[in-house]
Design an enzyme around this catalytic site. Sequence first.
Site, PDB file in Angstrom:
ATOM      1  N   CYS A 220      74.293  78.570  82.679  1.00  0.00           N
ATOM      2  CA  CYS A 220      74.827  77.432  83.259  1.00  0.00           C
ATOM      3  C   CYS A 220      74.440  76.214  82.206  1.00  0.00           C
ATOM      4  O   CYS A 220      75.335  75.159  81.739  1.00  0.00           O
ATOM      5  CB  CYS A 220      74.349  76.475  84.273  1.00  0.00           C
ATOM      6  SG  CYS A 220      74.804  77.747  86.330  1.00  0.00           S
ATOM      7  N   HIS A 299      63.024  76.341  75.877  1.00  0.00           N
ATOM      8  CA  HIS A 299      63.235  77.250  76.744  1.00  0.00           C
ATOM      9  C   HIS A 299      62.137  77.140  77.440  1.00  0.00           C
ATOM     10  O   HIS A 299      60.539  77.160  76.549  1.00  0.00           O
ATOM     11  CB  HIS A 299      63.608  78.813  75.842  1.00  0.00           C
ATOM     12  CG  HIS A 299      63.658  79.988  76.249  1.00  0.00           C
ATOM     13  ND1 HIS A 299      62.847  80.013  77.799  1.00  0.00           N
ATOM     14  CD2 HIS A 299      64.517  80.435  75.743  1.00  0.00           C
ATOM     15  CE1 HIS A 299      63.764  80.928  77.770  1.00  0.00           C
ATOM     16  NE2 HIS A 299      65.014  81.203  77.283  1.00  0.00           N
ATOM     17  N   HIS A 383      76.821  56.917  78.185  1.00  0.00           N
ATOM     18  CA  HIS A 383      77.998  57.944  79.113  1.00  0.00           C
ATOM     19  C   HIS A 383      76.429  59.150  79.240  1.00  0.00           C
ATOM     20  O   HIS A 383      76.368  58.922  78.168  1.00  0.00           O
ATOM     21  CB  HIS A 383      78.988  58.294  78.499  1.00  0.00           C
ATOM     22  CG  HIS A 383      80.476  57.094  78.298  1.00  0.00           C
ATOM     23  ND1 HIS A 383      80.220  56.813  79.419  1.00  0.00           N
ATOM     24  CD2 HIS A 383      80.482  56.985  77.155  1.00  0.00           C
ATOM     25  CE1 HIS A 383      81.260  55.413  78.615  1.00  0.00           C
ATOM     26  NE2 HIS A 383      81.348  55.974  77.878  1.00  0.00           N
ATOM     27  N   HIS A 387      75.176  68.139  83.694  1.00  0.00           N
ATOM     28  CA  HIS A 387      75.920  69.396  84.591  1.00  0.00           C
ATOM     29  C   HIS A 387      75.710  69.507  85.974  1.00  0.00           C
ATOM     30  O   HIS A 387      74.683  68.823  87.327  1.00  0.00           O
ATOM     31  CB  HIS A 387      74.685  71.190  84.343  1.00  0.00           C
ATOM     32  CG  HIS A 387      74.782  71.596  84.791  1.00  0.00           C
ATOM     33  ND1 HIS A 387      76.700  72.095  85.387  1.00  0.00           N
ATOM     34  CD2 HIS A 387      74.026  72.726  85.849  1.00  0.00           C
ATOM     35  CE1 HIS A 387      76.144  73.764  85.763  1.00  0.00           C
ATOM     36  NE2 HIS A 387      74.970  73.404  86.140  1.00  0.00           N
ATOM     37  N   HIS A 416      83.154  67.178  92.358  1.00  0.00           N
ATOM     38  CA  HIS A 416      84.091  67.725  93.793  1.00  0.00           C
ATOM     39  C   HIS A 416      85.445  67.724  94.064  1.00  0.00           C
ATOM     40  O   HIS A 416      85.717  68.471  94.453  1.00  0.00           O
ATOM     41  CB  HIS A 416      83.838  65.506  94.198  1.00  0.00           C
ATOM     42  CG  HIS A 416      85.045  65.580  95.879  1.00  0.00           C
ATOM     43  ND1 HIS A 416      86.161  65.397  95.074  1.00  0.00           N
ATOM     44  CD2 HIS A 416      84.866  64.893  97.310  1.00  0.00           C
ATOM     45  CE1 HIS A 416      87.268  65.283  96.522  1.00  0.00           C
ATOM     46  NE2 HIS A 416      85.936  64.784  97.839  1.00  0.00           N
ATOM     47  N   ASN A 420      80.377  73.714  91.108  1.00  0.00           N
ATOM     48  CA  ASN A 420      80.174  74.597  89.409  1.00  0.00           C
ATOM     49  C   ASN A 420      80.532  75.327  89.207  1.00  0.00           C
ATOM     50  O   ASN A 420      80.640  76.113  88.960  1.00  0.00           O
ATOM     51  CB  ASN A 420      78.451  74.730  89.974  1.00  0.00           C
ATOM     52  CG  ASN A 420      77.387  75.270  88.991  1.00  0.00           C
ATOM     53  OD1 ASN A 420      78.040  75.305  87.813  1.00  0.00           O
ATOM     54  ND2 ASN A 420      76.930  76.165  89.350  1.00  0.00           N
TER      55      ASN A 420
END
Length: 492
Positions: A220, A299, A383, A387, A416, A420
């Site tokens: 993702c 990572h 802002h 994710h 909402h 995802n």
Amino acid sequence: MSDFSSSVKLKYVKLGYQYLINNFLTVLLIPIIAAIVIELLRMGPEEILSVLNSLHFEFLHILCSSFLIIFVSTVYFMSKPRTVYLVDYSCYKPPVTCRVPFSSFMEHSRLILKDNPKSVEFQMRILERSGLGEETCLPPAIHYIPPTPTMESARNEAQMVIFTAMEDLFKNTGLKPKDIDILIVNCSLFSPTPSLSAMIINKYKLRSNIKSYNLSGMGCSASLISVDVARDLLQVHPNSNAVIISTEIITPNYYKGNERAMLLPNCLFRMGGAAILLSNRRSDRWRAKYKLCHLVRTHRGADDKSYYCVMEQEDKNGNVGINLSKDLMTIAGEALKSNITTIGPLVLPASEQLLFLSSLIGRKIFNPKWKPYIPDFKQAFEHFCIHAGGRAVIDELQKNLQLSGEHVEASRMTLHRFGNTSSSSLWYELSYIEAQGRMKKSDRVWQIAFGSGFKCNSAVWKCNRTIKTPTDGAWSDCIERYPVFIPEVVKL
């Protein structure tokens, strides 16, 4: 009243401290400049001329100094990395025919898993607490009973999502397919041959010398990895642009087994995608929405727990799915900690860095049990695009970063409305902020994404101009309804 008074006083003390530290050089230089000006005003014109005449400048010294200044300036500007601009982007809006309300999802689950009512009940409990709404969408092949995850249906989904997003990007930017210099596609779990990037080249008849890349298995957080690849390529290819496609194809990845850890993605992942146009052309500076300031990748694949926490595998019956470890949130927290340790010094004001350093030294030297100081990232960014991996992810980051409800509103509302959508969720969140009319010139945006491996990636963007509220886009038909209240549990 006394508590309120003391809290107000502490607030103003902190504000004063922040102003003093962040503007230390200004505060230091103003008295010096003022003293020089006052001294000059006291001196008469003749005294000033005599001081200037007493200074002897030789022509050779002036020439050498000028040459040195020009040489240093030239080296600086030539070695300075090229600025990368985000010209515009578009998010795919699925058709209403793909909508999956809770009742439809649960009916399909009961029919597909009729021999295992406990798995159906588990999915219902997850869905009730997921934070998803009634308008999220799944691809047509998943609407069949049973689902038909064929290669053809997966390609059809990819074409529907990618081509629609690209057509919107062409319309918004005036970009012509032949003008694309670099093409990067990221899709983790669907990696056909020919690749998705080749599919796009064939569809739009792109140039034969285009630099194309296809990233798979990156999870993702792959969208920010694509941005990083594009940034590096734009450093060595002047006067170029790069188109990034971020998506996740759901069709071949619907899990049909009974393992709870592998049923979870069925409840959360939904179809979506985004097309992004980056450029290093100076001419695009004036029309670009954002400028890329920083990009930090972390990572943790060297650690076994991190590597195995999100794993595509077969269950005991041979059904393929994504297994999400129960340690996922702990591992994500560790990855985030490593990431913000790197990005903090790049973005935090001096006042926060000084407090963090003082806390670190105090814990190392005086008392290891001291509570560590958590930097206030709200001073660095206006802002936040976290994710939208699930309600628990957003809750955890809001708590750890001490963010307000408004700061995580874009993430919650994206989850909402769209669910995802994997790597593209960051762009739906950015689009939400723009649709609400909140993006102003010089505002800074922090995008945070997590992915399998395990990875935590961050990107910092600065707004080039005040963004007008768009009249089209993924949020155009529903933004007036948002934000909405999302209960802890939606009883089904």
